[in-house]
Design a protein around this motif. Structure first.
Motif, PDB file in Angstrom:
ATOM      1  N   VAL A 291       5.610 -18.301   0.255  1.00  0.00           N
ATOM      2  CA  VAL A 291       6.481 -17.460   1.062  1.00  0.00           C
ATOM      3  C   VAL A 291       7.736 -17.135   0.261  1.00  0.00           C
ATOM      4  N   GLY A 292       8.348 -18.155  -0.323  1.00  0.00           N
ATOM      5  CA  GLY A 292       9.510 -17.955  -1.184  1.00  0.00           C
ATOM      6  C   GLY A 292       9.081 -17.691  -2.612  1.00  0.00           C
TER       7      GLY A 292
ATOM      8  N   GLY B 287      22.207 -20.160   3.310  1.00  0.00           N
ATOM      9  CA  GLY B 287      21.118 -19.289   3.729  1.00  0.00           C
ATOM     10  C   GLY B 287      19.919 -20.060   4.258  1.00  0.00           C
ATOM     11  N   ASN B 288      18.850 -19.329   4.549  1.00  0.00           N
ATOM     12  CA  ASN B 288      17.655 -20.014   5.065  1.00  0.00           C
ATOM     13  C   ASN B 288      16.975 -20.822   3.955  1.00  0.00           C
ATOM     14  N   ARG B 289      15.928 -21.518   4.291  1.00  0.00           N
ATOM     15  CA  ARG B 289      15.329 -22.481   3.359  1.00  0.00           C
ATOM     16  C   ARG B 289      14.805 -21.834   2.082  1.00  0.00           C
ATOM     17  N   TYR B 290      14.464 -20.556   2.126  1.00  0.00           N
ATOM     18  CA  TYR B 290      13.906 -19.889   0.948  1.00  0.00           C
ATOM     19  C   TYR B 290      14.979 -19.302   0.032  1.00  0.00           C
ATOM     20  N   THR B 291      16.225 -19.283   0.493  1.00  0.00           N
ATOM     21  CA  THR B 291      17.300 -18.696  -0.304  1.00  0.00           C
ATOM     22  C   THR B 291      18.246 -19.748  -0.865  1.00  0.00           C
TER      23      THR B 291
ATOM     24  N   HIS C  88      -1.100 -13.028   7.781  1.00  0.00           N
ATOM     25  CA  HIS C  88      -0.034 -13.635   8.578  1.00  0.00           C
ATOM     26  C   HIS C  88       1.311 -13.254   7.975  1.00  0.00           C
ATOM     27  N   ALA C  89       2.252 -12.876   8.832  1.00  0.00           N
ATOM     28  CA  ALA C  89       3.588 -12.475   8.384  1.00  0.00           C
ATOM     29  C   ALA C  89       4.545 -13.657   8.491  1.00  0.00           C
ATOM     30  N   TYR C  90       5.371 -13.807   7.450  1.00  0.00           N
ATOM     31  CA  TYR C  90       6.350 -14.894   7.401  1.00  0.00           C
ATOM     32  C   TYR C  90       7.740 -14.305   7.152  1.00  0.00           C
ATOM     33  N   ASP C  91       8.713 -14.779   7.910  1.00  0.00           N
ATOM     34  CA  ASP C  91      10.105 -14.413   7.627  1.00  0.00           C
ATOM     35  C   ASP C  91      10.546 -15.154   6.373  1.00  0.00           C
ATOM     36  N   VAL C  92      11.128 -14.414   5.408  1.00  0.00           N
ATOM     37  CA  VAL C  92      11.494 -15.052   4.152  1.00  0.00           C
ATOM     38  C   VAL C  92      12.913 -14.702   3.709  1.00  0.00           C
ATOM     39  N   TRP C  93      13.192 -13.434   3.416  1.00  0.00           N
ATOM     40  CA  TRP C  93      14.508 -13.083   2.863  1.00  0.00           C
ATOM     41  C   TRP C  93      15.423 -12.613   3.968  1.00  0.00           C
TER      42      TRP C  93
ATOM     43  N   PRO D 158      -3.025 -19.705   3.120  1.00  0.00           N
ATOM     44  CA  PRO D 158      -1.945 -20.606   3.538  1.00  0.00           C
ATOM     45  C   PRO D 158      -0.959 -20.805   2.398  1.00  0.00           C
ATOM     46  N   PRO D 159       0.322 -20.541   2.611  1.00  0.00           N
ATOM     47  CA  PRO D 159       1.310 -20.667   1.542  1.00  0.00           C
ATOM     48  C   PRO D 159       1.573 -22.118   1.174  1.00  0.00           C
ATOM     49  N   GLN D 160       2.005 -22.320  -0.062  1.00  0.00           N
ATOM     50  CA  GLN D 160       2.250 -23.667  -0.586  1.00  0.00           C
ATOM     51  C   GLN D 160       3.587 -24.235  -0.101  1.00  0.00           C
ATOM     52  N   ASP D 161       4.497 -23.381   0.345  1.00  0.00           N
ATOM     53  CA  ASP D 161       5.847 -23.847   0.668  1.00  0.00           C
ATOM     54  C   ASP D 161       6.166 -23.759   2.157  1.00  0.00           C
ATOM     55  N   VAL D 162       5.151 -23.897   2.994  1.00  0.00           N
ATOM     56  CA  VAL D 162       5.364 -23.967   4.446  1.00  0.00           C
ATOM     57  C   VAL D 162       4.871 -25.318   4.919  1.00  0.00           C
TER      58      VAL D 162
END
Length: 248
Positions: free
Chosen positions: A119-120, A83-87, A12-17, A244-248
């Motif tokens: 993801v981050g 920025g977005n939640r990961y930045t 699965h692809a996740y938008d991150v940076w 499954p990522p831990q930060d979603v």
């Protein structure tokens, strides 16, 4: 029982940076690489037979790269609020009541052969980022002071030039290559003031180079051990995970 290989359907692809974060990363990487290369040359100037003019030229290039790094760093600090939640700061620094528990869980899972995916930044990476940012800030601040003492460049150069200017000399005309523009007593006092800052800048440089090497090794190990297309994500902005990522 060992897990079967992940199938394409499980990826699965996740938008991150986001784009500003990716630009920061690569500008910072190139600026720091240039600073390290020139710094090493300047540390070995006598062995390389550099002339006084050659050293000044290299110092000027070094300072310009330092300005790029410093301004880029300031931009990243600002973007960490927007920025977005990961930045954002909450996702890149090691703080919060649950952080140390997450770090222990991540370490245990990594050693067990069933690593957690993020993801981050994972908890270990957040610790590394805190150290890297502190070292970059330290280098930027001490470098700005040294730019003032060596080249009389901003932001502190005017103050240092006024300190060491010979009687009747406009501080704007002070030059490290023109001894007649310098009050030698004041210049020696300024160099004594500068000495501990040089030491801090030098040893922080060694530590920073070591941390960057560890960072590269960690990226390679994590890429192999966990997957997640960590390197390509800094080009595309997307991570591809099979758990499954831990930060979603």
């Amino acid at each position: 029982m060992p897990q079967p290989p992940a199938s394409a359907e499980r990826l699965h692809a996740y938008d991150v940076w986001d784009a500003p974060t990716r630009w920061f990363h690569w500008i910072n990487a190139l600026a720091v690489l240039g600073l390290i290369i020139i710094g090493v040359i300047l540390l070995n100037d006598d062995a390389l037979g550099l002339s006084a003019n050659g050293k000044i030229l290299l110092k000027e290039i070094h300072v310009v790269l330092g300005y790029v790094m410093g301004l880029n760093l300031i931009w990243r600090f600002v973007w960490a609020f927007f920025g977005n939640r990961y930045t954002r700061w909450s996702a890149i620094l090691p703080y919060g009541s649950s952080f140390w528990g997450k770090l222990r869980a991540y370490g245990s899972a990594f050693l067990s052969g069933e690593p957690q995916e993020y993801v981050g930044h994972n908890p270990a990476a957040r610790l590394a980022i805190a150290v890297l940012l502190l070292l970059l800030v330290l280098q930027a601040v001490t470098g700005a002071v040294l730019a003032g003492t060596d080249l009389f460049w901003p932001p502190f150069g005017r103050w240092f030039a006024s300190w060491v200017a010979a009687a009747g000399i406009d501080p704007a005309m002070v030059s490290p290559l023109a001894a007649e523009t310098l009050d030698q007593t004041a210049y020696k006092a300024m160099r004594a003031f500068r000495s501990p800052i040089v030491t801090i800048h030098l040893y922080a440089f060694y530590v920073l180079a070591g941390v960057i090497l560890l960072h590269l090794i960690a990226v390679i190990v994590t890429e192999i051990h966990e997957g997640g297309s960590i390197t390509s994500a800094m080009f595309t902005g997307r991570k591809i995970l099979n758990r499954p990522p831990q930060d979603v």
